[in-house]
Scaffold this motif. Structure first.
Motif, PDB file in Angstrom:
ATOM      1  N   LYS A  81      29.286  44.377 -10.568  1.00  0.00           N
ATOM      2  CA  LYS A  81      28.236  44.357  -9.544  1.00  0.00           C
ATOM      3  C   LYS A  81      28.839  44.525  -8.145  1.00  0.00           C
ATOM      4  CE  LYS A  81      27.694  39.726  -7.727  1.00  0.00           C
ATOM      5  NZ  LYS A  81      26.764  38.641  -7.388  1.00  0.00           N
ATOM      6  N   GLU A  82      30.089  44.081  -7.972  1.00  0.00           N
ATOM      7  CA  GLU A  82      30.741  44.231  -6.672  1.00  0.00           C
ATOM      8  C   GLU A  82      30.943  45.711  -6.342  1.00  0.00           C
ATOM      9  OE1 GLU A  82      31.087  41.807  -4.643  1.00  0.00           O
ATOM     10  OE2 GLU A  82      30.460  40.317  -6.121  1.00  0.00           O
ATOM     11  N   HIS A  83      31.335  46.482  -7.355  1.00  0.00           N
ATOM     12  CA  HIS A  83      31.476  47.929  -7.162  1.00  0.00           C
ATOM     13  C   HIS A  83      30.117  48.552  -6.876  1.00  0.00           C
ATOM     14  CE1 HIS A  83      32.596  52.088  -7.683  1.00  0.00           C
ATOM     15  NE2 HIS A  83      31.744  52.219  -8.693  1.00  0.00           N
ATOM     16  N   ALA A  84      29.082  48.078  -7.583  1.00  0.00           N
ATOM     17  CA  ALA A  84      27.734  48.608  -7.380  1.00  0.00           C
ATOM     18  C   ALA A  84      27.251  48.348  -5.952  1.00  0.00           C
ATOM     19  CB  ALA A  84      26.774  47.981  -8.387  1.00  0.00           C
ATOM     20  N   LEU A  85      27.535  47.167  -5.430  1.00  0.00           N
ATOM     21  CA  LEU A  85      27.141  46.836  -4.058  1.00  0.00           C
ATOM     22  C   LEU A  85      27.859  47.723  -3.043  1.00  0.00           C
ATOM     23  CD1 LEU A  85      26.941  42.934  -4.183  1.00  0.00           C
ATOM     24  CD2 LEU A  85      25.075  44.483  -3.591  1.00  0.00           C
ATOM     25  N   LYS A  86      29.120  47.993  -3.310  1.00  0.00           N
ATOM     26  CA  LYS A  86      29.888  48.863  -2.410  1.00  0.00           C
ATOM     27  C   LYS A  86      29.290  50.262  -2.380  1.00  0.00           C
ATOM     28  CE  LYS A  86      34.519  50.775  -1.641  1.00  0.00           C
ATOM     29  NZ  LYS A  86      35.920  50.856  -2.152  1.00  0.00           N
ATOM     30  N   TYR A 132      23.606  43.166 -13.076  1.00  0.00           N
ATOM     31  CA  TYR A 132      23.312  43.882 -14.311  1.00  0.00           C
ATOM     32  C   TYR A 132      22.576  42.918 -15.233  1.00  0.00           C
ATOM     33  CZ  TYR A 132      26.425  47.930 -13.563  1.00  0.00           C
ATOM     34  OH  TYR A 132      27.019  49.080 -13.106  1.00  0.00           O
ATOM     35  N   THR A 133      21.585  43.423 -15.962  1.00  0.00           N
ATOM     36  CA  THR A 133      21.013  42.596 -17.019  1.00  0.00           C
ATOM     37  C   THR A 133      22.096  42.424 -18.080  1.00  0.00           C
ATOM     38  OG1 THR A 133      20.102  44.588 -18.065  1.00  0.00           O
ATOM     39  CG2 THR A 133      18.631  43.314 -16.625  1.00  0.00           C
ATOM     40  N   PHE A 134      21.948  41.421 -18.921  1.00  0.00           N
ATOM     41  CA  PHE A 134      22.984  41.081 -19.890  1.00  0.00           C
ATOM     42  C   PHE A 134      23.384  42.269 -20.761  1.00  0.00           C
ATOM     43  CE2 PHE A 134      24.101  39.487 -24.183  1.00  0.00           C
ATOM     44  CZ  PHE A 134      25.295  38.849 -23.861  1.00  0.00           C
ATOM     45  N   ASP A 135      22.400  43.058 -21.201  1.00  0.00           N
ATOM     46  CA  ASP A 135      22.708  44.193 -22.070  1.00  0.00           C
ATOM     47  C   ASP A 135      23.041  45.465 -21.296  1.00  0.00           C
ATOM     48  OD1 ASP A 135      20.254  44.830 -21.041  1.00  0.00           O
ATOM     49  OD2 ASP A 135      19.204  44.913 -22.973  1.00  0.00           O
ATOM     50  N   ARG A 136      23.108  45.363 -19.958  1.00  0.00           N
ATOM     51  CA  ARG A 136      23.463  46.473 -19.072  1.00  0.00           C
ATOM     52  C   ARG A 136      22.476  47.640 -19.177  1.00  0.00           C
ATOM     53  NH1 ARG A 136      28.770  45.934 -16.932  1.00  0.00           N
ATOM     54  NH2 ARG A 136      28.807  48.164 -16.413  1.00  0.00           N
ATOM     55  N   SER A 137      21.247  47.346 -19.533  1.00  0.00           N
ATOM     56  CA  SER A 137      20.234  48.401 -19.590  1.00  0.00           C
ATOM     57  C   SER A 137      19.611  48.643 -18.215  1.00  0.00           C
ATOM     58  CB  SER A 137      19.135  48.040 -20.591  1.00  0.00           C
ATOM     59  OG  SER A 137      18.455  46.860 -20.179  1.00  0.00           O
ATOM     60  N   LYS A 138      19.817  47.691 -17.302  1.00  0.00           N
ATOM     61  CA  LYS A 138      19.230  47.806 -15.970  1.00  0.00           C
ATOM     62  C   LYS A 138      20.171  47.230 -14.922  1.00  0.00           C
ATOM     63  CE  LYS A 138      14.904  46.525 -15.586  1.00  0.00           C
ATOM     64  NZ  LYS A 138      13.716  45.647 -15.426  1.00  0.00           N
ATOM     65  N   PHE A 153      25.189  55.552 -11.843  1.00  0.00           N
ATOM     66  CA  PHE A 153      25.439  54.446 -12.771  1.00  0.00           C
ATOM     67  C   PHE A 153      24.915  54.692 -14.194  1.00  0.00           C
ATOM     68  CE2 PHE A 153      25.397  52.416  -8.533  1.00  0.00           C
ATOM     69  CZ  PHE A 153      26.668  51.865  -8.548  1.00  0.00           C
ATOM     70  N   LYS A 154      24.074  55.714 -14.372  1.00  0.00           N
ATOM     71  CA  LYS A 154      23.563  56.074 -15.706  1.00  0.00           C
ATOM     72  C   LYS A 154      22.788  54.939 -16.379  1.00  0.00           C
ATOM     73  CE  LYS A 154      25.907  59.861 -15.128  1.00  0.00           C
ATOM     74  NZ  LYS A 154      25.228  61.097 -14.673  1.00  0.00           N
ATOM     75  N   VAL A 155      22.125  54.111 -15.594  1.00  0.00           N
ATOM     76  CA  VAL A 155      21.266  53.052 -16.133  1.00  0.00           C
ATOM     77  C   VAL A 155      19.971  53.040 -15.322  1.00  0.00           C
ATOM     78  CG1 VAL A 155      23.166  51.579 -16.921  1.00  0.00           C
ATOM     79  CG2 VAL A 155      22.238  51.276 -14.613  1.00  0.00           C
TER      80      VAL A 155
END
Length: 227
Positions: free
Chosen positions: A82-87, A107-113, A137-139
Motif C-alpha cells: 500500500k505504501e508503493h500504491a500511495l506513492k 488492499y482487500t485481503f484477497d487483493r481483488s480491490k 495495478f491491474k485490480v
C-alpha cells in the motif's frame, strides 16, 4: 442466549459480533471473516461467550476460519504494497492537478480491490485517475472521499488536551459535534475549529467533573496552558 465472538478490524475500535460456529477463539487470535467486500482478516477482541438474543442483530455472519501464518504474511505484504500504491497515486494526482489530499490506502485481503481514502473541499472528478490506476495495478480501484474526522481517526493526532484523540484510542463511533459541546468545555465556537474534533467523550467527562466540584463546594478552573 446466543454464542458470539467479538471481532475488530484494522483502524477501528468498534467490536462486531460474529457466529463462531463450532470453533473456539481466544482474545488476540487472527481470524478470516466474510464481509460485504469479501473475505477480510480481523482480530478476535472477545472470546466465545453467551449474550442475550436482544443484544445481537440476526442473522450473525459466521467466522470462516482461524487465520494461518500464510494469511498473516499476506496481510503484511498488503500493508507493504500500500505504501508503493500511495506513492504512485500522489504522483498521478500531482500530474493531473487534482485537488485532493490522500489519507491512506488498503488492499482487500484477497487483493481483488485497492481502496484509496482522500479528503477534499468539494466533489472531485476522479474518473480519469481511476482508469490510470487500474491500468497500473491491474485490480479494481475505489476512491473513497472521507471527512476530516475520519482522517484523524485513521492517521492519529493529538487532541487539544495533549493526549491522543479519543477516536483513535477507544471511541467505537463518532457522535455529532454540537456548539453546545463546545460551550460546556469553554472552547471556541468557530465551527471550523471544532470540526473534526472528538468532543463527545470529553463533554461527558467535563459535565461530571463540574457537577462533582459543585457538590463538594469546590471550583473547576481552566488550565492556563490549555488556553
Amino acid at each position: 442466549m446466543a454464542v458470539i465472538v467479538g471481532i475488530k478490524f484494522r483502524n477501528t475500535n468498534k467490536v462486531y459480533y460474529f457466529d463462531p460456529k463450532n470453533l473456539v477463539f481466544e482474545e488476540g487470535d487472527g481470524v478470516i471473516v466474510e464481509t460485504a467486500r469479501g473475505p477480510e482478516f480481523a482480530t478476535c477482541a472477545i472470546a466465545n461467550k453467551e449474550v442475550a438474543e436482544n443484544e445481537i442483530v440476526q442473522p450473525l455472519k459466521p467466522v470462516v476460519r482461524k487465520a494461518t501464518d500464510e494469511d498473516e504474511k499476506r496481510v503484511e505484504k498488503n500493508l507493504q504494497d500500500k505504501e508503493h500504491a500511495l506513492k504512485v497515486i500522489r504522483e498521478k494526482v500531482a500530474e493531473m492537478n487534482i485537488n485532493m489530499k490522500l489519507v491512506d490506502a488498503e488492499y482487500t485481503f484477497d487483493r481483488s480491490k485497492l481502496i484509496f481514502y482522500f479528503t477534499a473541499e468539494g466533489r472531485v472528478d476522479f474518473r480519469e485517475l481511476v482508469c490510470v490506476l487500474a491500468s497500473i495495478f491491474k485490480v479494481r480501484i475505489e476512491l473513497r472521499q472521507i471527512y476530516e474526522r475520519d482522517d484523524t481517526k485513521m492517521r492519529g493526532a493529538l487532541a487539544p488536551c495533549g493526549r491522543p484523540c479519543c477516536c483513535t484510542t477507544h471511541l467505537p463511533d463518532f457522535e455529532k459535534v454540537s456548539i453546545k459541546m463546545a460551550k460546556v468545555q469553554g472552547l471556541s465556537l468557530n465551527p471550523q475549529k471544532i470540526s473534526g474534533a472528538c468532543h463527545c467523550d470529553e463533554t461527558k467527562t467535563s459535565k461530571t467533573t463540574k457537577s462533582r466540584a459543585k457538590k463538594s463546594g469546590g471550583e473547576m478552573t481552566d488550565c492556563k496552558n490549555c488556553k
